[in-house]
Design a protein around this motif. Structure first.
Motif, mmCIF file in Angstrom:
data_model
loop_
_atom_site.group_PDB
_atom_site.id
_atom_site.type_symbol
_atom_site.label_atom_id
_atom_site.label_comp_id
_atom_site.label_asym_id
_atom_site.label_seq_id
_atom_site.Cartn_x
_atom_site.Cartn_y
_atom_site.Cartn_z
ATOM 1 N N CYS A 159 0.906 -0.880 0.287
ATOM 2 C CA CYS A 159 -0.145 0.156 -0.115
ATOM 3 C C CYS A 159 0.949 1.965 0.186
ATOM 4 N N ALA A 182 -3.237 0.659 -3.819
ATOM 5 C CA ALA A 182 -2.908 -0.895 -3.017
ATOM 6 C C ALA A 182 -2.394 -1.791 -4.207
ATOM 7 N N LYS A 213 -7.771 -4.196 -1.737
ATOM 8 C CA LYS A 213 -6.903 -3.291 0.018
ATOM 9 C C LYS A 213 -7.838 -2.149 0.721
ATOM 10 N N ILE A 214 -8.531 -1.864 -0.956
ATOM 11 C CA ILE A 214 -8.615 -0.449 -0.285
ATOM 12 C C ILE A 214 -10.415 -0.371 0.229
ATOM 13 N N ALA A 259 -6.289 1.626 2.853
ATOM 14 C CA ALA A 259 -5.651 1.163 2.683
ATOM 15 C C ALA A 259 -4.772 -0.122 3.804
ATOM 16 N N SER A 262 -2.765 -3.722 3.823
ATOM 17 C CA SER A 262 -1.721 -4.849 3.309
ATOM 18 C C SER A 262 -1.570 -5.641 4.764
#
Length: 237
Positions: free
Chosen positions: A18, A31, A48-49, A78, A80
């Protein structure tokens, strides 16, 4: 014959990277969309956002026949690493935000959401959320806000490719430390288009060296006119 003990861990590393960059009147958060575990790719199109809240709060008052609509603040996170913990963290933040709405009849501001994120991660420090987050958006005055935990920063990177991306961002942007006193302006000198191009460059570079980053990068641009998304294809291998 050696004794082998069964090992079990509540965590997994699903990888991903990210990146966020904040300018004078914009915030770019990006991301990649690869979801993996070990050497296996579970999904090539996993976002992932998350936009923590993008809906207006409506209160219908039967007595006065007045409908009050609160404008949703622009706030994007975001995340991860372990996506199960990411989902659990997002549910906690959404629940706390809903409670805030009922108590105060307004949306939580982006700086307040950043403080809530910091507090939530801290109180879980003994059994932590295995999630690395960067949160950005606009504050109540329409100015940019990019937070790494409780610190306001000009740019940040999290995830498996962050060790490759951050040195490049440090070289290009050279934002002052949030711990410096007196506090200095942390916004980056790049224009919005230059920041988007820089994000695309760092992801293209990280994809060549990090097997957990790839497939596609999702880029979210926030400014006074709204939120828009861009996508860029990355390596598939």
């Amino acid at each position: 014959m050696t004794n082998q003990h069964a090992n079990w861990s509540p965590y997994d590393n699903n990888g991903g990277s990210c990146v966020a960059i904040a300018g004078v009147d914009y915030c770019v958060i990006a991301a990649d969309t690869r979801l993996s575990t070990g050497y296996n790719i579970l999904s090539r199109d996993y976002s992932k956002i998350s936009q923590l809240y993008d809906f207006p709060l409506k209160l219908n008052l039967d007595i006065t026949k007045v409908s009050i609509v609160y404008r949703a603040e622009k706030c994007v996170m975001a995340s991860s690493c372990f996506q199960a913990d990411v989902k659990a963290l997002q549910k906690v933040l959404s629940a706390r935000h809903l409670i805030y709405q009922h108590q105060h009849n307004k949306q939580m501001s982006c700086p307040a959401m950043a403080q809530l994120l910091s507090n939530t991660l801290y109180y879980k420090r003994f059994f932590p959320y295995y999630a690395f987050n960067v949160l950005g958006g606009l504050d109540n005055e329409g100015m940019l806000f990019l937070a790494f935990y409780a610190f306001t920063v000009g740019y940040s990177s999290q995830g498996s490719g962050s060790t490759l991306i951050m040195p490049f961002l440090d070289n290009q942007l050279k934002s002052p430390s949030p711990l410096l006193l007196p506090v200095k302006d942390v916004v980056t000198p790049l224009s919005e288009l230059e920041a988007v191009d820089l994000v695309k460059t760092v992801f293209a570079s990280a994809t060549e060296r990090d097997i957990y980053t790839g497939d596609k990068v999702e880029i979210v641009i926030l400014n006074a006119s709204g939120i828009r998304r861009e996508y860029l294809d990355l390596r598939k291998d």
